[in-house]
Design a protein around this motif. Structure first.
Motif, short mmCIF file in Angstrom:
data_model
loop_
_atom_site.label_atom_id
_atom_site.label_comp_id
_atom_site.label_asym_id
_atom_site.label_seq_id
_atom_site.Cartn_x
_atom_site.Cartn_y
_atom_site.Cartn_z
N ARG A 1 45.37 36.41 46.87
CA ARG A 1 45.55 35.73 48.16
C ARG A 1 44.66 34.51 48.36
N ASN A 2 43.81 34.19 47.39
CA ASN A 2 43.01 32.98 47.58
C ASN A 2 42.93 32.19 46.28
N PHE A 3 42.65 30.91 46.43
CA PHE A 3 42.67 29.98 45.31
C PHE A 3 41.64 30.35 44.25
N ARG A 4 40.46 30.75 44.67
CA ARG A 4 39.39 31.05 43.71
C ARG A 4 39.79 32.20 42.79
N ASP A 5 40.35 33.27 43.35
CA ASP A 5 40.78 34.40 42.52
C ASP A 5 41.91 33.99 41.57
N ALA A 6 42.84 33.19 42.06
CA ALA A 6 43.94 32.71 41.23
C ALA A 6 43.41 31.85 40.09
N PHE A 7 42.48 30.96 40.41
CA PHE A 7 41.88 30.11 39.38
C PHE A 7 41.18 30.95 38.32
N GLU A 8 40.43 31.96 38.75
CA GLU A 8 39.72 32.82 37.79
C GLU A 8 40.69 33.60 36.91
N LEU A 9 41.79 34.06 37.49
CA LEU A 9 42.79 34.78 36.71
C LEU A 9 43.40 33.86 35.65
N ILE A 10 43.78 32.67 36.06
CA ILE A 10 44.37 31.73 35.10
C ILE A 10 43.36 31.37 34.02
N ALA A 11 42.10 31.20 34.40
CA ALA A 11 41.05 30.89 33.42
C ALA A 11 40.91 32.01 32.40
N ARG A 12 41.00 33.26 32.84
CA ARG A 12 40.91 34.40 31.91
C ARG A 12 42.12 34.45 30.99
N TRP A 13 43.31 34.26 31.54
CA TRP A 13 44.53 34.37 30.75
C TRP A 13 44.70 33.20 29.79
N THR A 14 43.99 32.11 30.04
CA THR A 14 44.16 30.91 29.20
C THR A 14 42.86 30.50 28.53
N LYS A 15 41.92 31.42 28.39
CA LYS A 15 40.61 31.04 27.85
C LYS A 15 40.70 30.44 26.44
N ASN A 16 41.72 30.79 25.68
CA ASN A 16 41.88 30.24 24.32
C ASN A 16 43.05 29.26 24.23
#
Length: 139
Positions: free
Chosen positions: A79-94
Motif C-alpha cells: 500500500r505504499n511506495f517505499r514497500d513497493a520499491f523495496e520489493l522490486i529492489a529485492r526481486w531485481t537485485k541481479n
C-alpha cells in the motif's frame, strides 16, 4: 470435487539443468488445467513464458526479463511506495531492468490472464525527461 492424491505427483521441472535457478515444477494436477473449461494456473503461465524466452536468440536473451506470476499479486498487496520499491529492489537485485528491451509481467485478475509488456523502460524515462525539459524551456 474430491482432491486426487496424484495431482501432487511431479510431472516435469523446467529448466532441467542441475542447479538451475527459478525452477518451475508442473504436477499432474497442473496438467488437468489444460483440459477444456479449465483455467490456466500460474505454473502453466510461467512455463509458457519461460519456454518462449528460451527461444530468443542468445545475443538478445540478456535484454528480456519476465517476472513470475507471483510478482504482481505481491506488488499489488503493498500500500505504499517505499514497500513497493523495496520489493522490486529485492526481486531485481541481479537484474538491470533499465537495460532491458522488454519486461514481461503476467497478471491474473478476476480469473483472466493478461500480460503487461514494458518496452525499453530506459528509453521511456529519457523521452519523459526530454519532454519535461522542453516544456520547462517553453517549447
Amino acid at each position: 470435487q474430491r482432491a486426487d492424491p496424484d495431482d501432487n505427483v511431479i510431472y516435469l521441472t523446467y529448466p532441467i539443468e542441475i542447479n538451475a535457478q527459478d525452477v518451475i515444477t508442473l504436477c499432474r494436477g497442473d496438467l488437468k488445467r489444460l483440459e477444456e473449461y479449465e483455467y490456466f494456473n500460474d505454473n502453466l503461465i510461467d512455463l509458457k513464458i519461460r519456454t518462449l524466452i528460451a527461444q530468443v536468440t542468445p545475443e538478445k536473451k540478456d535484454r528480456v526479463h519476465a517476472f513470475s506470476c507471483l510478482f504482481y499479486p505481491r506488488l499489488n498487496e503493498l500500500r505504499n511506495f517505499r514497500d513497493a520499491f523495496e520489493l522490486i529492489a529485492r526481486w531485481t537485485k541481479n537484474i538491470d531492468l533499465f537495460s532491458m528491451d522488454y519486461v514481461f509481467i503476467p497478471i491474473n485478475y478476476a480469473l483472466h490472464w493478461s500480460l503487461c509488456v514494458v518496452v525499453r523502460p530506459l528509453q521511456f524515462l529519457i523521452d519523459q525527461y526530454i519532454d519535461v525539459d522542453a516544456e520547462e524551456a517553453g517549447h
